[in-house]
Enzyme design. Structure first.
Site, mmCIF file in Angstrom:
data_model
loop_
_atom_site.group_PDB
_atom_site.id
_atom_site.type_symbol
_atom_site.label_atom_id
_atom_site.label_comp_id
_atom_site.label_asym_id
_atom_site.label_seq_id
_atom_site.Cartn_x
_atom_site.Cartn_y
_atom_site.Cartn_z
ATOM 1 N N GLU A 116 1.735 -0.381 -4.955
ATOM 2 C CA GLU A 116 0.671 0.534 -5.362
ATOM 3 C C GLU A 116 1.322 1.833 -5.835
ATOM 4 O O GLU A 116 1.708 2.689 -5.039
ATOM 5 C CB GLU A 116 -0.284 0.833 -4.206
ATOM 6 C CG GLU A 116 -1.415 1.762 -4.635
ATOM 7 C CD GLU A 116 -2.140 2.429 -3.482
ATOM 8 O OE1 GLU A 116 -3.228 2.990 -3.729
ATOM 9 O OE2 GLU A 116 -1.629 2.412 -2.348
ATOM 10 N N ASP A 162 -10.178 1.390 -5.015
ATOM 11 C CA ASP A 162 -9.933 2.829 -4.984
ATOM 12 C C ASP A 162 -10.459 3.566 -6.213
ATOM 13 O O ASP A 162 -10.224 4.770 -6.345
ATOM 14 C CB ASP A 162 -8.429 3.106 -4.874
ATOM 15 C CG ASP A 162 -7.870 2.779 -3.503
ATOM 16 O OD1 ASP A 162 -8.588 2.992 -2.498
ATOM 17 O OD2 ASP A 162 -6.724 2.296 -3.421
ATOM 18 N N ASP A 213 0.824 -1.201 0.000
ATOM 19 C CA ASP A 213 0.000 0.000 0.000
ATOM 20 C C ASP A 213 0.865 1.261 0.000
ATOM 21 O O ASP A 213 1.932 1.295 0.626
ATOM 22 C CB ASP A 213 -0.902 -0.023 1.241
ATOM 23 C CG ASP A 213 -1.919 1.083 1.253
ATOM 24 O OD1 ASP A 213 -2.637 1.243 0.250
ATOM 25 O OD2 ASP A 213 -2.015 1.787 2.287
#
Length: 466
Positions: free
Chosen positions: A234, A301, A205
């Site tokens: 990410e 997201d 992340d």
């Protein structure tokens, strides 16, 4: 750029991305207090009861769909429904199950030929994490005060925090990666989930907000435990700085998503523009990286692909066809295959409707067919990619995967009208006919050219007949 190998299994993989709280409720007994009914409108803070037992119960569904790897959003103990505010990195959230259940899930998935990667934040924790909680209690006397970036004591927040938080959020305090204690803790966490539970890799992340030197050290640990473990960061833009052989094997390919959305879902760009963008993207990275890239159309997201396409299933089918036939690992966000809709989070995090009456069966069968086709045709998993048609007048885009007589040509009519297209078949030397793999039609080759007419939004996947 340092030459490096990426895990070979990823080159042949189709991922399925699961947001655990919303995929399937396999054990209502562990639902969080105050959970709303399954299928309620998703909000930032409501719970519906999805859990690991639900994932275990639906492995057969995933096998039948054609996927062979799962990417799980965080499963660690945390207050939120998304779990990125990790409270305990070594413990499955009780509302998801237990560590023992996670081990059973991994073992059963492996038995079925499915690998599992976990989502984790090395950038920040939740306030409930033991080190942060100790500083809240003891202030400057805590041995963990340097694990974070505190500006003063006592600790305030989460409103108006006096410490560094991700995007200023007091609920997500950021780690001090320079501290040896932080590094040792994450080494312990990494070893536990890889060695004791047996996961196959990690999604990292907000990877761009953690120093490169930290990822370099962590990668050495991961590869020492399992050289075939997969790491994907990410990264929303150009992933090149993280793909030099010392950070990650791949990044979430949001740049790929942008191009596909602009061309197919939104029809904002022409075939020639799309071809330039895709060719440039492939040229950024070595072949082994391209083969391992995490090619998504949506995630927890982003708005869902069907929503981005204005509800037009034909556009989504074109986007999925391109994704499944492109270089790298396709990623299906849970529910996209049955036509789930939703805008920006939390709307894109709805509950999967397990009643098939609620599914778009046309889309489901399309994804299932293409997933099987990708796994059965070696050319569609090869490193070779060559554009062969980019016709702005007709809206047709076509590309070749593989080489010579073993190659496959994919033709996509990204327009609202029928289109006539001619394709050079020189690489298919000595071949007189080709088979269209989706419908089973056979076309003759005349003077090394193939001529065919495609209906609006039609896809043709062509393979030479021996």
């Amino acid at each position: 750029m340092e030459a490096f190998e990426t895990p070979r299994w990823v080159h042949d993989t189709i991922f399925y991305h699961i947001f655990p709280e919303r995929f399937c409720n396999g054990d209502p007994a562990n639902d969080p207090p105050g959970s709303v009914p399954w299928g309620s409108p998703p909000t930032l803070d409501n719970f519906m009861g999805g859990d690991l037992q639900g994932v275990l119960d639906r492995l057969d569904y995933l096998v039948d769909l054609g996927v062979n790897a799962i990417y799980l959003n965080p499963i660690f103990e945390a207050r939120s429904n998304h779990k990125f505010d990790h409270g305990d990195y070594l413990k499955v959230d009780p509302h998801f199950g237990t560590n023992e259940l996670m081990k059973r899930l991994v073992d059963e998935a492996h038995r079925l030929g499915i690998r599992i990667i976990l989502d984790i934040s090395h950038n920040h924790s939740g306030r409930e994490f033991f080190a942060f909680a100790d500083v809240v209690e003891k202030g400057e006397l805590s041995p963990y005060k340097d694990w974070y970036h505190f500006y003063s004591f006592p600790v305030k927040g989460p409103e108006e925090p006096n410490y560094k938080g991700w995007w200023g959020l007091g609920t997500l305090p950021e780690f001090n990666h320079e501290h040896s204690g932080v590094q040792e803790y994450f080494a312990k966490v990494t070893r536990y989930w890889m060695e004791e539970i047996g996961i196959d890799g990690w999604r990292l992340d907000v990877a761009n907000e953690v120093p490169h030197w930290y990822w370099e050290k962590w990668r050495e640990l991961v590869k020492s435990i399992n050289p075939e473990a997969y790491t994907v960061g990410e990264i929303w833009g150009d992933g090149t700085p993280w793909l030099q052989g010392n950070n990650f094997d791949a990044v979430m390919n949001y740049v790929f998503r942008d191009h596909v959305v602009h061309f197919f879902a939104e029809r904002k760009i022409k075939p020639s523009h799309f071809h330039r963008e895709i060719t440039e993207l492939l040229s950024r990275h070595p072949t082994t990286v391209n083969l391992a890239m995490f090619n998504l159309l949506g995630s927890h997201d982003t708005p869902r692909i069907l929503t981005v396409a204005g509800g037009d299933v034909s556009r989504v089918k074109l986007a999925i066809a391109f994704q499944m036939c492109y270089v790298g690992a396709p990623v299906i966000y849970y529910g996209d295959e049955i036509g789930m809709v939703g805008g920006k989070d939390p709307e894109c995090r709805g509950a999967f409707p397990w009643d098939p009456a609620a599914w778009n069966t046309e889309l489901y069968q399309w994804v299932r067919r293409l997933a099987r086709l990708r796994r059965s045709e070696a050319a569609l998993r090869s490193p070779e990619y060559h554009g062969v048609v980019a016709d702005d007048a007709s809206g047709v885009y076509a590309f070749r995967r593989g080489v010579g007589r073993g190659s496959i040509v994919v033709v996509l009519n990204n327009s609202l009208k029928a289109a006539r297209v001619e394709i050079s078949t020189a690489p298919w030397k000595g071949v007189s006919h080709v088979l269209e793999l989706l419908e089973g039609d056979i076309y003759p080759l005349i003077d090394h050219e193939l001529a065919l007419t495609l209906a609006p939004a039609q896809v043709a996947i062509l393979k030479p007949l021996a």
